[in-house]
Design a protein around this motif. Structure first.
Motif, PDB file in Angstrom:
ATOM      1  N   VAL B  85      38.850   2.833  36.418  1.00 26.32           N
ATOM      2  CA  VAL B  85      38.500   2.032  35.234  1.00 26.32           C
ATOM      3  C   VAL B  85      37.068   1.525  35.373  1.00 26.32           C
ATOM      4  O   VAL B  85      36.642   1.127  36.465  1.00 26.32           O
ATOM      5  CB  VAL B  85      39.503   0.859  35.084  1.00 26.32           C
ATOM      6  CG1 VAL B  85      38.985  -0.193  34.113  1.00 26.32           C
ATOM      7  CG2 VAL B  85      40.857   1.388  34.621  1.00 26.32           C
ATOM      8  N   ASP B  87      34.314  -1.302  34.242  1.00 25.40           N
ATOM      9  CA  ASP B  87      34.455  -2.695  33.793  1.00 25.40           C
ATOM     10  C   ASP B  87      33.566  -3.007  32.588  1.00 25.40           C
ATOM     11  O   ASP B  87      32.869  -2.129  32.068  1.00 25.40           O
ATOM     12  CB  ASP B  87      34.237  -3.664  34.960  1.00 25.40           C
ATOM     13  CG  ASP B  87      32.764  -3.819  35.339  1.00 25.40           C
ATOM     14  OD1 ASP B  87      31.877  -3.259  34.644  1.00 25.40           O
ATOM     15  OD2 ASP B  87      32.506  -4.515  36.333  1.00 25.40           O
ATOM     16  N   ARG B  88      33.586  -4.258  32.147  1.00 20.95           N
ATOM     17  CA  ARG B  88      32.835  -4.702  30.958  1.00 20.95           C
ATOM     18  C   ARG B  88      31.353  -4.413  31.058  1.00 20.95           C
ATOM     19  O   ARG B  88      30.661  -4.308  30.047  1.00 20.95           O
ATOM     20  CB  ARG B  88      32.971  -6.219  30.806  1.00 20.95           C
ATOM     21  CG  ARG B  88      34.287  -6.706  30.335  1.00 20.95           C
ATOM     22  CD  ARG B  88      34.281  -8.220  30.295  1.00 20.95           C
ATOM     23  NE  ARG B  88      33.139  -8.705  29.519  1.00 20.95           N
ATOM     24  CZ  ARG B  88      32.595  -9.903  29.658  1.00 20.95           C
ATOM     25  NH1 ARG B  88      33.081 -10.750  30.538  1.00 20.95           N
ATOM     26  NH2 ARG B  88      31.577 -10.258  28.907  1.00 20.95           N
ATOM     27  N   TYR B 165      38.623  -5.299  38.651  1.00 23.46           N
ATOM     28  CA  TYR B 165      37.716  -5.089  37.517  1.00 23.46           C
ATOM     29  C   TYR B 165      37.916  -6.198  36.497  1.00 23.46           C
ATOM     30  O   TYR B 165      38.952  -6.866  36.472  1.00 23.46           O
ATOM     31  CB  TYR B 165      37.917  -3.714  36.848  1.00 23.46           C
ATOM     32  CG  TYR B 165      39.328  -3.397  36.406  1.00 23.46           C
ATOM     33  CD1 TYR B 165      39.901  -3.999  35.282  1.00 23.46           C
ATOM     34  CD2 TYR B 165      40.103  -2.470  37.111  1.00 23.46           C
ATOM     35  CE1 TYR B 165      41.187  -3.700  34.880  1.00 23.46           C
ATOM     36  CE2 TYR B 165      41.404  -2.167  36.706  1.00 23.46           C
ATOM     37  CZ  TYR B 165      41.936  -2.790  35.590  1.00 23.46           C
ATOM     38  OH  TYR B 165      43.213  -2.499  35.187  1.00 23.46           O
ATOM     39  N   TRP B 167      37.684  -6.101  32.573  1.00 23.56           N
ATOM     40  CA  TRP B 167      37.612  -5.058  31.549  1.00 23.56           C
ATOM     41  C   TRP B 167      37.584  -5.689  30.163  1.00 23.56           C
ATOM     42  O   TRP B 167      38.353  -6.621  29.885  1.00 23.56           O
ATOM     43  CB  TRP B 167      38.847  -4.180  31.697  1.00 23.56           C
ATOM     44  CG  TRP B 167      38.976  -2.974  30.839  1.00 23.56           C
ATOM     45  CD1 TRP B 167      38.304  -1.795  30.980  1.00 23.56           C
ATOM     46  CD2 TRP B 167      39.902  -2.781  29.755  1.00 23.56           C
ATOM     47  NE1 TRP B 167      38.755  -0.883  30.048  1.00 23.56           N
ATOM     48  CE2 TRP B 167      39.734  -1.461  29.281  1.00 23.56           C
ATOM     49  CE3 TRP B 167      40.864  -3.590  29.139  1.00 23.56           C
ATOM     50  CZ2 TRP B 167      40.475  -0.939  28.225  1.00 23.56           C
ATOM     51  CZ3 TRP B 167      41.605  -3.079  28.087  1.00 23.56           C
ATOM     52  CH2 TRP B 167      41.407  -1.760  27.643  1.00 23.56           C
ATOM     53  N   THR B 338      45.048  -1.582  31.203  1.00 23.62           N
ATOM     54  CA  THR B 338      43.880  -1.274  30.370  1.00 23.62           C
ATOM     55  C   THR B 338      44.268  -0.305  29.254  1.00 23.62           C
ATOM     56  O   THR B 338      44.663  -0.710  28.181  1.00 23.62           O
ATOM     57  CB  THR B 338      42.757  -0.689  31.252  1.00 23.62           C
ATOM     58  OG1 THR B 338      43.286   0.390  32.054  1.00 23.62           O
ATOM     59  CG2 THR B 338      42.206  -1.756  32.179  1.00 23.62           C
TER      60      THR B 338
END
Lengths: 161, 787
Positions: B85, B87-88, B165, B167, B338
Motif C-alpha cells: 500500500v 500512503d497519503r 501506513y 492512507w 484500504t
C-alpha cells in the motif's frame, strides 16, 4: 504401551495404546479410521463424537485403554449394509446439512444418539442437544432441518428454500 | 423448472457422500511412511529480546530427530507480503521482515522460537520443554492509538515507528469533504470498534512436507484455499524452490473463511525440514495453537461522520480508522483496511463526497488479515450504523432515509473509485419488508412487552465488491499478484469431462455447482463432468478461492474454456456430417445441421477427436482439451437488505435473536440450495461477531480468549432459522454467467442489523442508547441501559 481390543463397527480391532493415548487418536492413528475428527483440544467442538456401548461420547474425553472391551461405532460404520447412506446421512445430503464436512461425522453421530433417545425432537430440543457440536459453515439451520426430516417430521414449515 | 444438474437447479452435492461416510481426505488424514512430527516451541510473552535458545539438553531426549531455531533460517527468505500500500504522501508502507522462526526478538504470544522434529508428537513436545529460552521482556504495545504515540515501544526496531501506513482515499477529496462537513446542515458522528475475531474453520491447519532426494521434488500437503499461491510465495520468496520442483496439494479442506489464504511459517518449515532431515515432516495445529497463530480478522477502531442537508440527503462522509496489522504483515493484510474497505464506503448511497483515512498499526498481537468479507464488513458496519443514528437524530424513518439516498441509476461511478454495474436496492428492500413481515412487527412487539421483554427491529443494506479482481487494476493498487482464474476442460474420448480448476473448494460445493455450468452448456448430464482441484500438479495456475470469486471468475474461466471446446467440436461435427461449420447447432448433447435431420451425438464427436480416422487432420489437431484464463473486467457488486428482530431482557441485558431475514441480489444463481447455505453460514458468523465472539488481549499481550472455553463460537441454540431470499436478480453485466458471488454477503450484511435492532429495542423502551460496541454481551447491553 498396552494392547487394547475393542469392537469397532462390528469388527474386533486390536492395537497398541499408551496410557495417555486418547480414544480419538487410537481410532485415527492406530486403526486408520480417520472419519472421526479433532477440531479442538478442550472437548468443546464435538467433531470427534462416536458411540461407546451405545452412548454418544466425545472420543477426546476418553483414553483408548478405557475403551478396552467396548463396542464402538464411528462414522465409518453408519451407512446401510449395501453402502447407501442411512436415513440421517441421507437427510443431511437432502437438506444441505453440511458444507466443508469437517464437523459432519460428529454431527451425524450426535444426531443418531439424539433420535435414539428422542425419536421426534422439537426444533428447540435439537438445538439444545447440539450444544456440544460446533459447525462454522452452515449456521445450523439446515442441520436442524435435516435432523427433523430424519425423524420423519414435516420440515416444510422450517423457513427458507 | 431447471433440469436437475443444470444451471438454476438445487442439485444435491456429490461431495457429501464421502463427507457423510467418513471418507473425506483432509490433510491430517495424510500419513506418509516414515514421517516425523514437528512441535513448535512458541513465545509465551508478547514482546521480548531473544537472548539465546539453548537446545543442548533437548537434543538428547528420546525420539528427537533434530531441533531447528531461527539460526537455521538465517539467509533464507522470510514470509512475503503480497500487497504494498502507498500512503497519503506517496510513500510505500513500512514492511518489516517476517522470519520463519524468530530471530533476535519475539513479537507476539505464539511467535515460533524453535521447532522440534521427533519420531512422535509426544516426544517432540516433551523435548521442547527441555529447551532453555532466555528472553528479556520488553513492554508490549497492544492498544493501536497508544502504539502510534511518540516514544511508544517499537514492535520492529528497524522501522521508524509502529505506523505501517497512513492512507488517504481519495486524497484529492480531503479538503472538499472537510469543507462540506464544516458547512453541513447536520452532521452525525459515531465512534465505534469492529471487534477482533478469529476465523475458526473447524479443521485446524495442518502441513506435511515431503522430499524425494532422488528427483529433488518437494511436496507440501497443506490446508490451503489456494495451493498455487502458496507454491509461488513459498517457492519464489521463502525457500527458493522452482515451481516445477514444488508441488502443493490442498486436499479436502475443512473450511477456510480467509484464514487459510495466507502463507504461514509452518508450511515453509515442513517443506524445508523434510529435505534437511530426509524424512516427511508433519505438523498438526491444535486449536489452542490456532488461536495464537491463525491470522485474526477485523480489529478496526473508527470515527465516522455523515453530513446531511435539510432534506436528509447525504452530502459528505468522512472516516478515520485505526486498523490493527498485528506483529507482522500477513500475506494480504495491507489490502484489507484500504482497497477492500475504503472503496466500499459509498455503500448503496449516492453520497457525492467521501474521504477515508486509515492508519495501519503494528502491535504485539497475532497478525490480522482477511476474514470472511475482509474490509467490507467493516465498511458496512460503520456506514449502516451511522445512517441509523442519523435517522434518529433528524427524526426520519431509517428505511426512508436509506431509500432517499439509494443509488438508482446504473452503471454508477462512486467517489471512491469503483463503478457499480447493476443493482436494485429498492427491490431488495421491498422484498425484505415482505419476507420478514415488517407489517406484523408492532403486534409482535406488544406481545413481547406483555412478557416483560423489549423487542426491536433493525435493518441495514450492504454492497460488496466481489469477483476479485481485474489484474491490471489491482496491480496499480499495489497487489503483487494477478487475480485471474483458470480452467482446463479435458473432454475424454467417450465424452465424459474432467475440469481442472485453480479455484479451491473448502465447503462451497464446487464439485457439484461447477459441473452444472459445463454440463448445461453442452447439454449432457452433470454426472459426466468431474471437477479436479487442489493440486498444483494437475491443475493450471490459479489464484484460489476467496473474495466470493470462484463462480464469477473461476466459473467464467470454465465457460470460456468450454466455449473453445464447443467451437472445436462443431468443426469435428461439421466434418462428420459433411456440413458447413456455420450450420452446426449443439443442443441437449447432440450436434445437428440446421434445417436438416442430420445429427451426431456428443460422444461420437469426442471419440472422433481421439480416434481421428475420419477427421479433418489438415485443419485441426486431434484431441479435445482447452484451457482458459479469465481476468475479470470489473468487480461484481452483490447487494441486499437484511433485518434482525431481537428481544432484550431488561433485567439481565441478554439479547435473543428471534428472526433474521436476508434479501440478496446475487445476479444469476447456479445452485440455489448452495447459495442459501452460504448465506446461512455468513449470517451465523455475522451474528457471532455482533453478539458473541471477541478476541481479547490483556495489556501485556496475553490472549484472553484462547480456546473455545473463552471464545464464544455460535452454537445451534444461539441462532434462529433464517429467512433468505435471492429472487431479486440484476445479473452482472461483465461476466458470461451474470453471477456476482454469494460467499461473504451474510457475514458482511448481518452485524449492523443486529446492533440496529438492539438499539431500536432500547430506544423504544425510552433508553437513550446511541451505540453499543460488539459483541453485545449481556453485561454491555445492561450497562448501556443503566449507564
Amino acid at each position: 504401551m498396552a494392547t487394547v481390543t475393542m469392537t469397532v463397527n462390528g469388527k474386533s480391532r486390536t492395537g497398541e495404546a499408551e496410557g495417555r493415548t486418547l480414544l480419538v487418536s487410537f481410532l485415527r492413528e492406530e486403526l486408520n479410521l480417520t472419519g472421526t475428527h479433532v477440531g479442538c483440544d478442550t472437548s468443546q467442538c464435538g467433531a470427534c463424537v462416536v458411540h461407546v456401548n451405545g452412548e454418544a461420547v466425545k472420543a477426546c474425553t476418553m483414553f483408548a485403554q478405557e475403551a478396552d472391551g467396548a463396542e464402538v461405532s464411528t462414522i465409518e460404520g453408519q451407512a446401510n449394509a449395501d453402502g447407501s447412506l442411512n436415513t440421517i446421512q441421507q437427510a443431511f445430503q437432502d437438506h444441505h446439512g453440511l458444507q466443508c464436512g469437517f464437523c459432519t461425522p460428529g454431527m451425524v453421530m450426535s444426531a443418531a444418539a439424539l433420535l435414539k433417545d428422542n425419536p421426534k425432537p422439537s426444533e428447540q430440543e435439537i438445538r439444545n442437544y447440539l450444544q456440544g457440536n460446533i459447525c462454522r459453515c452452515t449456521g445450523y439451520h439446515n442441520i436442524v432441518k435435516a435432523i427433523m426430516a430424519a425423524s420423519g417430521q414435516d420440515v416444510s414449515a422450517v423457513a427458507a428454500e | 423448472m431447471p433440469k436437475d444438474g443444470g444451471i438454476g437447479a438445487s442439485t444435491k452435492r456429490r461431495e457429501d457422500v464421502r463427507f457423510l461416510t467418513g471418507k473425506g481426505k483432509y490433510t491430517d488424514d495424510i500419513n506418509i511412511h516414515g514421517q516425523a512430527y514437528v512441535y513448535f516451541l512458541r513465545s509465551d510473552v508478547a514482546h521480548g529480546t531473544l537472548n539465546s535458545v539453548d537446545t543442548s539438553a533437548a537434543e538428547g531426549m528420546p525420539g528427537v530427530v533434530r531441533i531447528f531455531t531461527g539460526k537455521d533460517f538465517e539467509g533464507i527468505g522470510g514470509l512475503p507480503c503480497g500487497w504494498q500500500v502507498t500512503d497519503r504522501h506517496g510513500e510505500p508502507m513500512q514492511e518489516p521482515a517476517h522470519p520463519v522462526l524468530a530471530q533476535g526478538k519475539v513479537r507476539h504470544v505464539g511467535d515460533p522460537i524453535a521447532a522440534v522434529v521427533a519420531e512422535s508428537l509426544e516426544e517432540a513436545r516433551d523435548a521442547a520443554e527441555a529447551i532453555d529460552v532466555d528472553i528479556t521482556d520488553l513492554p508490549a504495545v497492544i492498544d493501536m492509538k497508544a502504539a502510534v504515540q511518540d516514544g511508544a515501544p517499537k514492535v520492529h526496531d528497524d522501522l521508524t515507528s509502529n505506523l505501517c501506513y497512513d492512507w488517504g482515499f481519495v486524497e484529492d477529496n480531503r479538503q472538499a469533504v472537510d469543507d462540506a462537513i464544516k458547512s453541513a446542515h447536520h452532521v452525525t458522528t459515531l465512534e465505534l470498534k469492529n471487534n477482533r475475531l478469529v476465523a475458526n474453520p473447524m479443521e485446524p491447519r495442518v502441513a506435511v512436507g515431503d522430499f524425494n532426494d532422488a528427483t529433488g521434488d518437494h511436496t507440501l500437503y497443506t490446508t490451503s484455499q489456494n495451493p498455487h499461491v502458496i507454491r509461488l510465495l513459498m517457492g519464489a520468496f521463502v525457500l527458493g524452490i522452482p515451481e516445477h520442483k514444488l508441488r502443493v496439494v490442498a486436499p479436502d479442506v475443512g473450511g477456510g473463511f480467509g484464514t487459510k489464504i495466507f502463507h504461514y511459517a509452518e508450511e515453509a518449515f515442513c517443506t524445508f525440514a523434510a529435505k534437511e532431515v530426509k524424512r516427511p515432516v508433519k505438523w498438526t495445529c491444535s486449536r489452542s495453537e490456532a488461536f495464537i497463530t491463525d491470522a485474526h480478522g477485523r480489529d478496526h477502531v473508527t470515527k465516522i461522520e455523515l453530513a446531511l442537508d435539510a432534506e436528509g440527503n447525504f452530502t459528505a462522509l468522512r472516516t478515520e480508522t485505526y486498523a490493527n496489522m498485528g506483529a507482522y504483515l500477513s500475506t494480504f493484510a495491507p489490502s484489507v483496511p484500504t482497497w477492500l474497505h475504503g472503496t466500499l464506503m459509498a455503500g448503496n448511497y449516492k453520497t457525492p463526497l467521501i474521504y477515508v483515512n486509515v492508519k495501519a498499526v503494528f502491535t504485539n498481537t497475532v497478525p490480522v488479515d482477511a476474514y470472511r468479507g475482509a474490509g467490507r464488513p467493516e465498511a458496512t458496519f460503520q456506514l449502516e450504523r451511522v445512517i441509523d443514528k442519523a435517522a434518529r437524530e433528524i427524526g426520519m424513518d431509517p428505511i426512508e432515509l436509506r431509500r432517499k439516498n439509494f443509488i438508482t441509476e446504473f452503471p454508477y461511478a462512486t467517489p471512491v473509485a469503483v463503478e457499480y454495474d447493476t443493482g436494485n436496492y429498492n427491490a431488495t428492500m421491498d422484498k425484505l419488508i415482505e419476507v420478514a413481515d415488517f407489517a406484523g412487527f408492532e403486534a409482535r412487539a406488544e406481545e413481547s412487552k406483555a412478557r416483560g421483554k423489549l423487542r426491536g427491529l433493525g435493518v441495514n443494506c450492504y454492497i460488496e465488491a466481489c469477483g476479485i479482481a481485474p489484474s491490471n487494476l489491482v496491480g496499480q493498487l499495489g497487489a503483487r499478484a494477478g487475480l485471474y482464474e483458470s480452467a482446463t476442460v479435458r473432454v475424454n474420448a467417450t465424452g465424459s469431462i474432467s475440469v481442472m480448476t485453480g479455484s479451491h473448494s473448502h465447503g462451497q460445493g464446487h464439485e457439484t455447482a461447477f459441473p452444472q455450468v459445463v454440463a448445461d452448456m453442452i447439454g449432457i448430464d452433470a454426472s459426466q463432468v468431474e471437477i479436479v482441484h487442489g493440486d498444483t500438479a494437475n491443475t493450471p495456475m490459479g489464484m484460489g478461492t476467496y473474495g466470493s470469486r470462484s463462480l464469477a471468475v473461476g466459473g467464467s474461466a470454465m465457460v470460456r474454456a468450454t466455449e473453445k471446446i464447443i467451437a472445436k467440436a462443431k468443426k469435428i461435427a461439421a466434418h462428420l456430417m459433411e456440413a458447413s461449420e456455420g450450420d452446426i447447432e449443439l443442443k441437449d448433447g447432440a450436434f445437428t445441421v440446421a434445417g436438416t435431420d442430420k445429427s451426431v451425438a456428443w460422444g461420437d464427436v469426442t471419440l472422433a477427436a481421439y480416434v481421428p480416422h475420419n477427421y479433418p487432420l489438415e485443419d485441426i489437431e486431434p484431441g479435445l482439451e482447452e484451457t482458459a484464463f479469465y481476468d475479470p473486467a470489473n468487480f461484481t457488486y452483490p447487494s441486499g437488505a437484511y433485518s434482525c428482530e431481537v428481544e432484550v431482557d431488561p433485567d439481565t441485558g441478554k439479547v435473543e435473536v428471534l428472526a433474521f431475514a436476508a434479501a440478496d441480489d446475487f445476479g444469476n444463481v447456479v445452485n440455489p440450495m448452495i447459495v442459501e447455505g452460504q448465506v446461512h453460514g455468513g449470517i451465523a458468523q455475522g451474528i457471532g461477531q455482533a453478539l458473541l465472539e471477541n478476541c481479547a488481549y490483556d495489556d501485556d499481550g496475553q490472549l484472553l480468549s484462547g480456546s473455545y472455553m473463552d471464545y464464544a463460537m455460535p452454537r445451534a441454540a444461539d441462532l434462529p432459522n433464517f429467512i433468505v431470499d435471492h429472487s431479486c436478480q440484476t445479473p452482472c453485466t461483465h461476466n458470461p454467467l451474470g453471477v456476482k458471488g454469494c460467499g461473504e454477503a451474510g457475514a458482511i450484511g448481518s452485524p449492523p442489523a443486529l446492533v440496529n435492532a438492539v438499539c431500536d429495542a432500547l430506544q423504544r423502551a425510552g433508553k437513550d442508547v446511541k451505540h453499543i460496541d460488539m459483541p453485545l454481551s449481556p453485561a454491555r447491553v445492561w450497562a448501556a441501559m443503566n449507564g
